[in-house]
Scaffold this active site. Structure first.
Site, PDB file in Angstrom:
ATOM      1  CB  CYS A 202      -0.915   0.001   1.228  1.00  0.00           C
ATOM      2  SG  CYS A 202      -2.009   1.434   1.320  1.00  0.00           S
TER       3      CYS A 202
ATOM      4  CB  CYS B  40      -3.274   4.341   6.412  1.00  0.00           C
ATOM      5  SG  CYS B  40      -4.756   3.401   6.806  1.00  0.00           S
TER       6      CYS B  40
ATOM      7  CB  CYS C 270      -2.338  -2.683   6.814  1.00  0.00           C
ATOM      8  SG  CYS C 270      -3.995  -2.865   6.134  1.00  0.00           S
TER       9      CYS C 270
ATOM     10  CB  CYS D   4      -8.154   0.866   0.645  1.00  0.00           C
ATOM     11  SG  CYS D   4      -8.216  -0.088   2.181  1.00  0.00           S
TER      12      CYS D   4
ATOM     13  CD  GLN E  50     -16.804 -12.778  12.995  1.00  0.00           C
ATOM     14  OE1 GLN E  50     -15.827 -12.056  12.756  1.00  0.00           O
ATOM     15  NE2 GLN E  50     -17.038 -13.264  14.193  1.00  0.00           N
TER      16      GLN E  50
ATOM     17  CE1 TYR F  16     -21.131  -9.857  26.365  1.00  0.00           C
ATOM     18  CE2 TYR F  16     -20.509 -12.165  26.621  1.00  0.00           C
ATOM     19  CZ  TYR F  16     -20.658 -10.895  27.159  1.00  0.00           C
ATOM     20  OH  TYR F  16     -20.353 -10.668  28.479  1.00  0.00           O
TER      21      TYR F  16
ATOM     22  CD  GLU G  81     -25.817  -8.532  20.714  1.00  0.00           C
ATOM     23  OE1 GLU G  81     -25.542  -7.322  20.846  1.00  0.00           O
ATOM     24  OE2 GLU G  81     -24.959  -9.431  20.674  1.00  0.00           O
TER      25      GLU G  81
ATOM     26  CG  ASP H 176     -17.548 -14.014  19.394  1.00  0.00           C
ATOM     27  OD1 ASP H 176     -16.503 -13.451  19.756  1.00  0.00           O
ATOM     28  OD2 ASP H 176     -17.918 -14.066  18.204  1.00  0.00           O
TER      29      ASP H 176
ATOM     30  CB  CYS I  14     -11.710 -10.022  18.878  1.00  0.00           C
ATOM     31  SG  CYS I  14     -12.629  -8.909  19.963  1.00  0.00           S
TER      32      CYS I  14
END
Length: 483
Positions: A79, A85, A88, A180, A310, A339, A360, A409, A436
């Site tokens: 990139c 940015c 990444c 991008c 996702q 969740y 949720e 999750d 995550c």
């Protein structure tokens, strides 16, 4: 020496610093005289001179000024915006080495925060695509685009409007993105065409400091099935201008299956509480997800403008398969899906268990979950909206039955301690914990470690070229408790 005295000292220049690790927020890590140094855009193995930019009590933050040796793991970023940015941060690191450090991150958090016993971590599941893997991106219109060489006062012929991403740490500056590598075409073409149209027509870009300007945001969602959603967010309801702009987008990109717009006069960018108006096509797009067993039909999901789904669907299929394999369903289980979002996990496992109960806190997500269950002909699921820390209690268990298995999750912050305690109250045979954020996952597992032992750990790479890693852990109830 006092902190005030430290602040008065000149910030040091450090020579021939060897970068040893990759750490928090995607920054490289070195150690100089027993002090940790965080260095953006470094790669483990680099030997560099750095200028310290910030001094804290226990660590420095610094930027690279000169290279003495380049890491063997360093690679040329794809990139052109890399280094500005923040999306990444690891794009300059070999992908295999990225996977190594993601797996190491899981181990480090389990060792340092969790301090519980666990089996050998399974090798991380690499992403099938390392570029153009996201199915959702949101861009910002701004009249304060970032210039590589800053100007105190832009000249009369300098264009200050741009469409792109916020510069890390600067709420009022955006990087005007040319290409991008996160979302497949025609995402880049749409963004550039919309930007150029707005510039050509002299439309005003948003000013976050004065809350003025017509154009605010551009959101693009796509699916592996080939459907494409575009949402343009305007500050004011300028009917003729909006109609002309959306007509241009529709005519220029016939692949768009859902074209919508929002009028947002608020001082924040959240559109979930606003009317989302359909201009062309359907008010949703459809995505397919392979079932757990290959001979079962694919699952279909309806994705609306504010639905959570996702963002890396190919990896999500791997993630859900890992969770289902760890659960090792017998067919008679009552499963709680904590969740539960828009019901993707609940729908994925429903066919293989007695029933699934999803919890949720976002009501609109629960509505989506019911719709997705109906779309797939699934009748043994139910969803409940509310603060999980409040609704998951003895009364809920008495009404719906205690779970044999819990799949959880949670967001990056992990589970509320009350939720952890309610899991321990129910004490199902198994808990499959998808996270995550391995740091908060390790914290939560440690709170359950008296009653549960970790039987399997599987990292999954959902976000190549970033420091983020998903991790799935199987917790099994201890049969004999120590006194």
């Amino acid at each position: 020496m006092s902190r005030r005295s430290l602040r008065k000292q000149p910030l040091p220049f450090l020579e021939k610093v060897e970068i040893m690790d990759a750490g928090a927020e995607g920054k490289a890590v070195a150690r100089v005289v027993n002090r940790v140094v965080f260095i953006p855009f470094g790669v483990p193995g680099d030997v560099v001179d750095v200028q310290v930019t910030s001094r804290k009590k226990s660590f420095f933050e610094a930027r690279i000024v000169n290279f003495h040796e380049y890491s063997p793991f360093r690679t040329e970023p794809a990139c052109v915006h890399f280094g500005l940015c923040g999306g990444c941060r690891w794009q300059n690191m070999n992908y295999d080495k990225q996977l190594y450090f993601k797996q190491k991150q899981v181990k480090d958090h389990f060792d340092r925060i969790g301090k519980f016993e666990y089996p050998e971590i399974n090798p991380i599941l690499a992403s099938e695509d390392i570029f153009f893997y996201r199915n959702k991106l949101e861009y910002t219109f701004s009249n304060r685009k970032w210039f590589t060489v800053q100007r105190t006062e832009p000249g009369p012929n300098v264009e200050t409007n741009g469409l792109g991403f916020h510069l890390p740490g600067m709420f009022d500056r955006i990087i005007d993105i040319e290409k991008c590598h996160l979302q497949a075409d025609p995402s880049n073409a749409i963004r550039l065409a919309v930007r150029d149209y707005a510039l050509d027509k002299g439309l005003t870009f948003y000013d976050v400091k004065t809350w003025e300007g017509l154009l605010r945001n551009l959101l693009i969602r796509n699916t592996l099935t080939g459907q494409l959603m575009v949402i343009v967010v305007f500050r004011d309801d300028e009917e003729e201008i909006i109609r002309e702009m959306l007509t241009f987008i529709k005519d220029s990109f016939p692949a768009i299956t859902s074209l919508m717009y929002v009028i947002n006069p608020k001082k924040n960018d959240d559109i979930s509480d606003l009317e989302i108006r359909l201009f062309h096509g359907n008010p949703f797009i459809m995505e397919d997800l392979p079932a757990f067993k290959s001979d079962d039909p694919v699952l279909k999901f309806k994705i609306g403008p504010v639905s959570f789904f996702q963002v890396n669907v190919k990896q999500a299929a791997k993630l859900y398969r890992v969770a289902a394999e760890m659960a090792d369903f017998r067919g008679s289980e009552t499963v709680y899906d904590l969740y539960s979002g828009t019901g993707s996990i609940a729908c994925y496992v429903a066919k293989y268990v007695k029933n699934v109960i999803g919890l949720e806190y976002i009501p609109s997500a629960v509505n989506d979950a019911f719709e997705n269950a109906a779309l797939n002909g699934i009748s043994n699921v139910s969803f409940h909206a509310g603060d999980i820390a409040k609704i998951l209690d003895e009364g809920f268990y008495n009404e719906h039955g205690k779970p044999d298995l819990i799949i959880t999750d949670p967001p990056r912050s992990g589970m509320h301690e009350k939720v952890v305690n309610q899991i321990l109250t129910a004490r199902p045979q198994k808990v499959v914990y998808i996270s995550c954020n391995p740091a908060t996952q390790a914290r939560d597992i440690q709170l359950m470690s008296e009653f549960y032992e970790v039987k399997a750990v599987q990292p999954v790479d959902m976000f190549p070229h970033t420091q983020h890693v998903e991790n799935v852990a199987l917790l099994v109830k201890r049969e004999v408790l120590s006194s």
